[in-house]
Design a protein around this motif. Sequence first.
Motif, short mmCIF file in Angstrom:
data_model
loop_
_atom_site.label_atom_id
_atom_site.label_comp_id
_atom_site.label_asym_id
_atom_site.label_seq_id
_atom_site.Cartn_x
_atom_site.Cartn_y
_atom_site.Cartn_z
N LYS A 283 0.58 -1.34 0.06
CA LYS A 283 0.15 -0.01 -0.22
C LYS A 283 0.69 1.12 -0.17
O LYS A 283 0.25 2.21 -0.40
CB LYS A 283 -0.71 -0.52 1.74
CG LYS A 283 -1.73 1.24 1.45
CD LYS A 283 -2.25 1.12 2.31
CE LYS A 283 -3.84 1.84 2.63
NZ LYS A 283 -4.59 2.08 3.62
N LEU A 286 2.27 2.20 -3.24
CA LEU A 286 1.43 2.09 -4.43
C LEU A 286 1.14 3.80 -3.90
O LEU A 286 1.22 4.71 -5.27
CB LEU A 286 0.55 1.34 -4.58
CG LEU A 286 -0.51 0.04 -4.58
CD1 LEU A 286 -1.58 -0.73 -4.07
CD2 LEU A 286 0.60 0.30 -6.20
N LYS A 287 1.52 3.91 -2.96
CA LYS A 287 0.84 5.40 -2.73
C LYS A 287 1.84 6.44 -3.41
O LYS A 287 2.26 7.38 -4.09
CB LYS A 287 0.63 6.34 -0.91
CG LYS A 287 1.15 7.39 -1.30
CD LYS A 287 0.99 7.31 0.72
CE LYS A 287 -0.77 6.51 1.35
NZ LYS A 287 -1.34 7.06 2.48
N ALA A 289 4.40 5.22 -5.53
CA ALA A 289 4.18 5.37 -7.62
C ALA A 289 3.35 6.05 -7.82
O ALA A 289 2.58 7.01 -9.21
CB ALA A 289 3.66 3.98 -7.48
N LYS A 290 1.89 6.27 -7.15
CA LYS A 290 1.05 7.26 -7.17
C LYS A 290 1.36 8.62 -7.86
O LYS A 290 1.41 9.31 -8.55
CB LYS A 290 -0.52 7.45 -6.42
CG LYS A 290 -0.83 7.91 -7.35
CD LYS A 290 -2.63 7.84 -6.13
CE LYS A 290 -3.67 8.60 -6.76
NZ LYS A 290 -4.96 9.09 -6.06
N HIS A 291 2.16 9.03 -7.01
CA HIS A 291 3.04 10.50 -6.77
C HIS A 291 3.81 10.60 -7.72
O HIS A 291 3.90 11.54 -8.39
CB HIS A 291 3.93 10.54 -5.29
CG HIS A 291 4.60 11.61 -5.68
ND1 HIS A 291 3.62 12.86 -4.99
CD2 HIS A 291 6.13 12.31 -5.79
CE1 HIS A 291 5.04 14.09 -5.55
NE2 HIS A 291 6.03 13.76 -5.50
N ILE A 293 3.68 8.85 -11.08
CA ILE A 293 3.14 9.50 -12.03
C ILE A 293 2.55 10.56 -12.18
O ILE A 293 2.81 10.99 -13.29
CB ILE A 293 2.28 8.57 -12.39
CG1 ILE A 293 3.02 6.34 -12.10
CG2 ILE A 293 1.62 7.81 -13.55
CD1 ILE A 293 1.60 5.39 -12.07
N GLU A 294 2.05 11.21 -10.77
CA GLU A 294 1.87 12.22 -11.12
C GLU A 294 2.38 13.08 -11.28
O GLU A 294 2.15 14.40 -11.42
CB GLU A 294 0.73 12.72 -9.65
CG GLU A 294 -0.56 11.55 -10.04
CD GLU A 294 -1.57 11.61 -8.79
OE1 GLU A 294 -1.09 12.75 -7.80
OE2 GLU A 294 -2.27 11.00 -8.38
N ASP A 322 -0.79 -3.45 -11.27
CA ASP A 322 -0.87 -2.37 -10.06
C ASP A 322 -1.38 -1.38 -10.15
O ASP A 322 -1.70 -0.35 -9.79
CB ASP A 322 0.07 -3.15 -8.35
CG ASP A 322 0.09 -4.29 -8.37
OD1 ASP A 322 -1.26 -4.79 -8.24
OD2 ASP A 322 0.84 -4.35 -8.31
N ILE A 323 -0.30 -0.29 -11.25
CA ILE A 323 0.43 1.57 -11.36
C ILE A 323 -0.54 1.55 -13.13
O ILE A 323 -0.32 3.28 -12.73
CB ILE A 323 1.55 1.52 -11.89
CG1 ILE A 323 2.22 0.93 -12.65
CG2 ILE A 323 2.05 0.95 -10.42
CD1 ILE A 323 3.66 0.76 -13.35
N PHE A 326 -3.25 4.16 -12.40
CA PHE A 326 -2.99 6.12 -12.48
C PHE A 326 -2.92 6.39 -13.57
O PHE A 326 -2.55 7.67 -13.88
CB PHE A 326 -1.62 5.67 -11.40
CG PHE A 326 -2.04 5.15 -10.48
CD1 PHE A 326 -2.88 5.08 -9.29
CD2 PHE A 326 -0.75 4.32 -8.96
CE1 PHE A 326 -2.92 4.28 -8.58
CE2 PHE A 326 -0.75 3.67 -8.18
CZ PHE A 326 -2.24 3.58 -7.48
#
Length: 541
Positions: A283, A286-287, A289-291, A293-294, A322-323, A326
Amino acid sequence: MQITMISTWATELYLDKINRLLLEDGTGTTTNTVTNSNSSAYRSVVDEFRAFLSDSKDVLDEATTMILLESYGRVDELVYFAGLKEQYEIVVHHYIQQGEARKALEVLQRHNVPVDLVYKFAPDLIMLDAYETVESWMMARNKLNPGKLIPAMMRYVSEPHAKNETHEVIKYLEFCVKDLNNEDPGVHNLLLSLYSKKADESQLLQFLDTKFGSGQANGPEFFYEPQYALRLCLQAKRMRACVRIYSMMSMHEEAVALALRVDLELAKAEADKVEDDEELRKKLWLKVAKHVIEQEKGVKRENIKKAIEFLSETNNLLKIEDILPFFPDFVLIDDFKEEICKSLKDYNSQIEQLKAEMDDATRGADNIRSDIGALAQRFTVIDREEECGVCRRKILTVGGLHQVGRSYTSVGHMAPFYVFPCGHAFHANCLIAHVTRCTSQVQAARILNLQKQLSLMDRKAAKDNGGTGNGESTVSSAPTVDKLRSQLDDAVASECPFCGDLMIKEISLPFILPGESVEKASWEIKPQPASQKILPMTMSI
């Protein structure tokens, strides 16, 4: 009383004489020390007066003498006499008023000065001369309680200081924490608050990383209050320190969220600290990874590649699927072709591995079923000369001497017996008697109770059969008898008594049991009467 009165009178005469010498000298003042007069007579009288005070300190009335000295303005002699009478509070107070911090500290360092005076004058002394005061505290080491010096240190901290000035309070607190191994939370909290106010965050981070209590058994790793430390660091905007504190408090999600605002590498390091919870670790990644990508805004091929390269840093914890949520919906799949193929290969290998495991489990189940079938057909061959391990009679003995309950499986006219895989064989009654004698009292009572219940049920069944003339009662009680029989078998025949744990436990038993006292007495060698002679015995070969 007379010597006190005479000494007090002499004191006043000395004071009057000193005043007269000052007036004759033409100074017109009586408030200064000897250095204000060049008269050798004046100095001689003052020295003589001090010697008199020293000799007469035990007979002079303390309050009266001090009032006299004060009324004549002899401040130096007043301080001198207070020192002789061990009135150190007056002495220290005088030196502080004169701005002479070093002299005041020298008085406080004397072994007969109460330590409470150190705490009382600490606020004034640290404001007067912080360096000398802190050096004095450090020389005292464990004689002082740093917790009682906190009010003085807080007063010093509240005053403005030059940027390049050595912070004396920090120096003393570091000495207490590192050299004296002080565990007072107030000391640690104050040091942490001072670190948080410094422009350089390195000392604060080093302090947070140091586990001062790690060498103690069942003790805390740190002695400051984490909630207080977190509030201080948030107020001072020390974000890296806040991340460390969140991590120490096991608040990993908050630590990663805050670290992403400070430094991406710091967030990765915090996400990787979770080792015992795979779901939480995923988890957190993933947080991150989201950052990432953004942060790589847009759908350019190089930005997408950077986001995909991030997967290799997760040690295969995250997959491409998983990513994918995003990314924007209109991203071309060609950019993910390589990663998707790699992911499909991994899933294929996992499926093949699961198939192999299922085949192994099926073969294992078949083997177990075959073993169970073989157990139903298991038998052993008993030699006609085989003996019981307890009574040493032959196993295949006619059952007249070994009557037991009718619930045992009938073996013709032979007594029921047990045979173990190791080869030992026992009559049923012999085995029950041996296990009951060697096992614990609780287990022995349970075995005897089971045997008693079987016996009663056998008698009841025999009586019912004799009265009714049919076997309905016997059939109805058969399940209960079989259950008791199974419990008795488990209690006495779960393992061979000669090869199992029962034999090992017998090592701790005494050779002569408490119930064998009569047998023990029969073996005692009694002394021969004095009249009997012992004839020598010779042997010829």
